[in-house]
Design an enzyme around this catalytic site. Structure first.
Site, short mmCIF file in Angstrom:
data_model
loop_
_atom_site.label_atom_id
_atom_site.label_comp_id
_atom_site.label_asym_id
_atom_site.label_seq_id
_atom_site.Cartn_x
_atom_site.Cartn_y
_atom_site.Cartn_z
N ARG A 261 0.83 -1.20 0.00
CA ARG A 261 0.00 0.00 0.00
C ARG A 261 0.86 1.25 0.00
NH1 ARG A 261 -5.00 -2.18 3.79
NH2 ARG A 261 -5.20 -4.08 2.55
N ARG A 276 1.36 1.29 10.30
CA ARG A 276 0.96 1.63 8.93
C ARG A 276 2.20 1.57 8.07
NH1 ARG A 276 -3.54 4.45 7.14
NH2 ARG A 276 -4.16 4.81 9.29
N GLU A 348 -7.74 -1.07 14.22
CA GLU A 348 -8.24 -2.16 13.37
C GLU A 348 -7.22 -3.28 13.19
OE1 GLU A 348 -9.67 -0.90 9.49
OE2 GLU A 348 -9.02 -2.81 8.64
N SER A 351 -10.97 -6.95 9.32
CA SER A 351 -12.07 -6.30 8.65
C SER A 351 -12.75 -7.34 7.79
CB SER A 351 -11.51 -5.18 7.78
OG SER A 351 -12.54 -4.53 7.09
N ARG A 391 0.29 -6.28 11.40
CA ARG A 391 -0.09 -5.29 12.39
C ARG A 391 -0.46 -5.91 13.75
NH1 ARG A 391 -4.83 -0.88 11.36
NH2 ARG A 391 -3.29 0.25 10.12
#
Length: 426
Positions: A261, A276, A348, A351, A391
RNA sequence: GGAGACGUGCCAGAGCGGCCGAAUGGGCUUCACUGCUAAUGAAGUGUGGGCCAAAAGUCCACCGGGAGUUCAAAUCUCCCCGUCUCCGCCA
């Protein structure tokens, strides 16, 4: 992509959905207006074409002078067919463009509004009270460095910011986590998959990503390939242009892949550590099922996510994401957020989305309709959900830390770390 | 990187520019026959879209994908994608 027929049958429903998302409501009417024009054009051009076909048969049978006469006559017809067809094609393309901009119809019960309008469905476990325990918790990066598990500095030296090395127990911890996730998935009947992480533009777009505008996507222009942000892309594309038999129940895949990402636009956000990052690993569940079963499957995916969170012994909450934060493809999305002590916040970790038939329509994935009075095919429903990612290490390190900086290994994870029960300070 | 061959329905495999949505064989489904199985015979067996309130029906499109030539393209031309073979290169 939305089915125009459904849109035509139920415009109010889609307008309401757009409203809840805070999106453009007028898009619905624009599409319907275009749809009427498109159908008119198609009807007209097909009638002309039928005429030309009939004429063509006469030409084929005719001979000599008669043939020459017919040819002269039909030439004009051919021109008008060409013209009418290109008008119809243009309108169809235009309609598709608009239709692609319309996000999925939200599911009943999804809270309206944006990012902050989520609804907390439940909270599980309690955050540790470090004050009561008498020490200040270290953040995951500090712990990671004490354990020789995370090296951000050298990551940046090699690849730039938001890149990192996992080393020693850090590398082992990630493998353990992903392996545990895979094992759970396999036990639940998922087919394990290691997927391509570079995909074609069609695949990327089929899954609902906008390769032209999405700033999150890494592109390899020279090869016209795109680095995936999740194995969902490959797993959704896996059955594209296929007709599935879902008589024996859902098709479930567990994808293991690296995810990429760009994190454009998140400058200054989560700059510390591995919260992140540009590259991470993930085990992702992906299901193909019928639209009717999709709602129950969504609950099942959530339950499997919670099972994983229970295994790593983290306190978390489950939120029902608000309409405006669903993204293009999801009709409903549940996130599990784990407590991160040094941030004093839930972040988070998983998901899970029910994309209903939205993705499948674009990817052309259908199922054969079975049973009385049922014939033909229809779009399947697709769902996805996270089982583990890099994460998770953040929450695990922080939540299970000791005063000296060592970290206790959750019981379920120990077998995957060769029996290690504490990650020791170096 | 160079040279060549190929890509047709669930599978195998034909296909002269019009009579090809597509022969033939296999598979599958239903029916018949058979004590059961097997064998045999008959029929059926794609997808998307338009018209229609819907069904029936009818029309249009689809032979890897996209453009083109032509009154007419599975069939001719170009581009792309994929598969295979040979040579080279690198592991």
């Amino acid at each position: 992509m939305i089915d125009v027929n459904e849109l035509r049958a139920n415009p109010e429903q889609f307008q309401a959905s757009q409203r809840a998302r805070g999106a453009d409501e007028s898009l619905v009417e624009s599409i319907l207006a275009l749809d009427a024009r498109r159908r008119e054009a198609v009807t007209g051009s097909e009638a002309l074409r039928a005429g030309q076909n009939a004429f063509g048969k006469r030409v084929a049978q005719a001979k000599g002078e008669e043939k020459q006469a017919l040819l002269a006559e039909v030439k004009e017809l051919a021109q008008s067919v060409k013209k009418a067809t290109s008008v119809a094609d243009e309108l169809s393309a235009e309609q598709e463009t608009l239709l692609r901009r319309l996000p999925n119809l939200i599911q009943d019960g999804v809270p309206a509004g944006g990012e902050d309008d989520f609804e907390v469905l439940k909270t599980v476990g309690v955050p540790r009270d470090f004050a009561a325990e008498g020490f200040e918790p270290r953040d995951h990066l500090e712990l990671g460095e004490l354990l020789g598990a995370i090296d951000m500095e050298r990551g940046a030296k090699i690849s730039g910011s938001r890149f990192y090395f996992l080393k020693g127990v850090g590398a082992r911890l990630e493998i353990a986590l992903l392996q545990m996730a895979m094992d759970q998935a396999v036990r639940a009947g998922f087919t394990p998959m290691i997927t391509p992480t570079l995909v074609r533009p069609e695949t990327m777009q089929g899954t609902g990503f906008d390769i032209a505008h999405d700033a999150e996507i890494y592109r390899l222009e020279e090869d016209d390939l795109y680095l995936v942000g999740t194995s969902e892309v490959a797993l959704a594309g896996y059955h594209s242009d296929e007709i599935l038999e879902l008589g024996d129940g859902p098709l479930r895949y567990a994808g293991w892949s690296t995810c990429y990402r760009r994190e454009a636009g998140s400058h200054g956000k989560d700059t510390r550590g591995i919260i992140r990052v540009h590259q991470f690993n993930k085990v992702e569940m992906f299901t193909y099922t019928s639209i009717e079963d999709s709602y129950a499957e969504h609950e099942r995916l959530l339950a499997w996510e919670e099972e994983m969170l229970a295994k790593v012994e983290l306190p978390y909450r489950v939120i029902d994401t608000a309409a405006g934060d669903l993204g293009m493809s999801a009709a409903r999305k549940f996130d599990c957020e784990a407590w991160v002590p040094t941030q004093g916040a839930y972040r988070e970790l998983t998901s899970t989305s029910n994309c209903t038939t939205f993705q499948a329509r674009r990817l052309n994935i259908r199922e054969r309709q079975a049973g009385e009075g049922q014939k033909g095919t229809r779009a399947v429903a697709t769902l996805n959900g996270t089982l583990a990612t890099t994460r998770w290490i953040v929450a695990i390190l922080e939540h299970h830390q000791n005063a000296d900086g060592s970290v206790n290994v959750p019981t379920a994870l120990r077998p995957y770390l060769g029996g290690l029960d504490v990650l020791p300070v170096l």
